[in-house]
Design an enzyme around this catalytic site. Structure first.
Site, PDB file in Angstrom:
ATOM      1  N   ASP A 127      23.737  36.796  34.683  1.00 49.62           N
ATOM      2  CA  ASP A 127      24.906  37.667  34.561  1.00 49.62           C
ATOM      3  C   ASP A 127      24.351  39.029  34.147  1.00 49.62           C
ATOM      4  O   ASP A 127      23.898  39.203  33.016  1.00 49.62           O
ATOM      5  CB  ASP A 127      25.868  37.100  33.501  1.00 49.62           C
ATOM      6  CG  ASP A 127      27.119  37.957  33.312  1.00 49.62           C
ATOM      7  OD1 ASP A 127      27.069  39.163  33.622  1.00 49.62           O
ATOM      8  OD2 ASP A 127      28.129  37.423  32.819  1.00 49.62           O
TER       9      ASP A 127
ATOM     10  N   LYS B 141      33.305  46.103  34.370  1.00 49.34           N
ATOM     11  CA  LYS B 141      32.645  46.824  33.286  1.00 49.34           C
ATOM     12  C   LYS B 141      31.880  48.048  33.820  1.00 49.34           C
ATOM     13  O   LYS B 141      32.496  48.921  34.368  1.00 49.34           O
ATOM     14  CB  LYS B 141      31.744  45.859  32.512  1.00 49.34           C
ATOM     15  CG  LYS B 141      32.394  44.484  32.220  1.00 49.34           C
ATOM     16  CD  LYS B 141      33.549  44.548  31.236  1.00 49.34           C
ATOM     17  CE  LYS B 141      34.356  43.250  31.158  1.00 49.34           C
ATOM     18  NZ  LYS B 141      33.609  42.042  30.867  1.00 49.34           N
TER      19      LYS B 141
HETATM   20  C1  LIG Z   1      33.796  40.663  31.066  1.00 46.86           C
HETATM   21  C2  LIG Z   1      32.655  39.789  31.326  1.00 46.86           C
HETATM   22  C3  LIG Z   1      32.779  38.670  32.172  1.00 46.86           C
HETATM   23  C4  LIG Z   1      34.097  38.280  32.807  1.00 46.86           C
HETATM   24  O1  LIG Z   1      34.500  39.244  33.738  1.00 46.86           O
HETATM   25  P1  LIG Z   1      36.040  39.511  34.161  1.00 46.86           P
HETATM   26  O2  LIG Z   1      35.906  40.617  35.147  1.00 46.86           O
HETATM   27  O3  LIG Z   1      36.786  39.865  32.927  1.00 46.86           O
HETATM   28  O4  LIG Z   1      36.539  38.253  34.764  1.00 46.86           O
HETATM   29  C5  LIG Z   1      31.655  37.915  32.406  1.00 46.86           C
HETATM   30  N1  LIG Z   1      30.470  38.211  31.838  1.00 46.86           N
HETATM   31  C6  LIG Z   1      30.314  39.257  31.006  1.00 46.86           C
HETATM   32  C7  LIG Z   1      28.988  39.534  30.404  1.00 46.86           C
HETATM   33  C8  LIG Z   1      31.405  40.097  30.725  1.00 46.86           C
HETATM   34  O5  LIG Z   1      31.253  41.119  29.888  1.00 46.86           O
END
Ligand SMILES: *Cc1c(COP(=O)(O)O)cnc(C)c1O
Length: 397
Positions: free
Chosen positions: A189, A214
């Protein structure tokens, strides 16, 4: 057409502009389906003889080009031919990938300090398909190797580095090396870094996912995600799962991501520069016990971060000395920084993990992982850093 249409039918007709000047900016293809010129063309596209679009859940020009652009950024200079599929959220990128690659009886090996939603997804949803999850310290190479050796149901190692909110880093190359030895698939991720700072594919990783919500979008105006991979044998499988789960992105959100991407390099450089300044300021402040920022040389993960990240990014956390009441009143005094439960936007965002993201985590467990009542997470924005520091200064008095 010799037959003249009635006025009510004319209302319904789609008009085509025969001029074909190329649009300077990506158009939003707000269409659920694509019309065929004749039956033969439709059959050829459906059977894959001819490439083309059919139905927007299967792909759409606005969505496809943005997914491919992120794949090209993740694979930049790696020589890999990567593919990228946009999804409706970061969460759907993770669920789609896990459900497309793993099956009943398989196990995911991961860390205890994942994004909270991901942990819940694995335990409350993915588990129902008979896919197990094992949590382990992913900085411990020997323990990982031992597990992969003894538990052959482990088919995926899933990681986040740096981790939220402590900025703990995992050595991506070490994980890839062990995973390859045991035929285990890896997924990172990369939400906190973006490919401008960290390229897991260049370190042997199979898949990268993002919450594009983000930093990639950067402006806080859409929820979406992306799955990036490079192995042809998984490509069709991921696309088929995405299409059948219906976890596709909307063209509107894809278009917003496309806008955000144009300034990603500038933003990541500025986020990193500002975060470094803020971290240095906080580390000298008498009311701050500890600053977690990978760019600080005394941070426990500085060396690993330096090895695998091109810059240190915009995320940091710090621990305020005082009880929870004092900590909350300090945060209430902030005037410039925004209290909002997201990250990666152009403006500086503040989150108090103990009362939000980690509210449902057992207190002793959370404290063992460094998430104390005094811990504050900062997503440092791209504003003039003097204004961010001045706001923190007046709040910390
Ligand atoms: C926000 C976030 C997610 C989930 O993403 P969404 O777009 O809210 O579904 C997954 N991994 C990390 C590291 C995040 O900050």
């Amino acid at each position: 057409m010799s037959h003249k249409l009635n006025i009510d039918s004319l209302c319904v007709r789609e008009y085509d502009d025969p001029r074909t000047t190329t649009p300077h900016q990506l158009p939003i293809y707000a269409t659920s389906s694509f019309a065929f010129n004749n039956m033969e063309e439709g059959i050829d596209i459906f059977t894959g003889v001819k490439s083309g679009h059919v139905y927007s859940r299967y792909g759409n020009p606005t969505i496809d080009v943005v997914g491919q652009k992120i794949a090209d950024l993740e694979a930049y200079n790696t020589g890999l031919d990567a593919f990228g599929y946009l999804t409706s959220s970061g969460m759907s990128a993770i669920s789609t990938l896990v459900l497309s690659i793993l099956k009943q009886g398989d196990t995911v090996l991961t860390q205890g300090d994942l994004y909270g939603g991901t942990t819940e997804l694995l335990l409350k949803v993915v588990a129902n398909s008979g896919i197990k999850t094992i949590f382990i310290d992913l900085t411990d190479a020997d323990a990982i190797e031992q597990l992969c050796l003894t538990n052959r149901s482990i088919r995926m190692i899933y990681l986040e580095t740096p981790a939220n909110p402590t900025m703990k880093c995992i050595d991506i190359r070490m994980i890839s090396r062990i995973a390859k030895k045991y035929g285990v698939i890896t997924c990172v991720d990369n939400t906190f870094c973006t490919p401008l700072i960290q390229q897991p594919l260049s370190m042997g990783v199979d898949f990268v996912i993002h919450s594009t919500t983000k930093f990639i979008n950067g402006h806080g105006n859409s929820i979406a995600g992306v799955i990036v991979g490079h192995d042809e044998k998984f490509k069709k499988q991921v696309w088929t799962t995405l299409k059948l789960l219906g976890t596709n992105c909307s063209p509107w959100d894809a278009w917003l991501i496309n806008n955000g991407l144009k300034t990603l390099a500038l933003r990541m450089a500025k986020h990193s520069e500002n975060a470094m300044q803020v971290a240095l300021y906080l580390s000298k402040h008498p009311r701050i016990k500890k600053v977690n920022y990978n760019g600080l040389e005394d941070h426990a993960y500085y060396e690993i971060a330096k090895k695998q990240m091109k810059a240190f990014g915009g995320m940091l956390s710090f621990e305020i000395i005082g009880d929870i009441k004092e900590v909350l009143s300090i945060l209430n005094r902030l005037k410039f920084c925004t209290l909002a439960p997201t990250l990666g936007d152009v403006d500086t965002l503040v989150l108090h993990p103990a009362t939000s993201s980690h509210l449902n985590v057992d207190k002793t467990l959370r404290e063992i992982n460094g998430i104390t009542d005094g811990l504050v997470r900062l997503s440092v924005g791209i504003e003039n850093v003097q204004d961010i520091i001045a706001d923190l200064q007046q709040a910390l008095l």
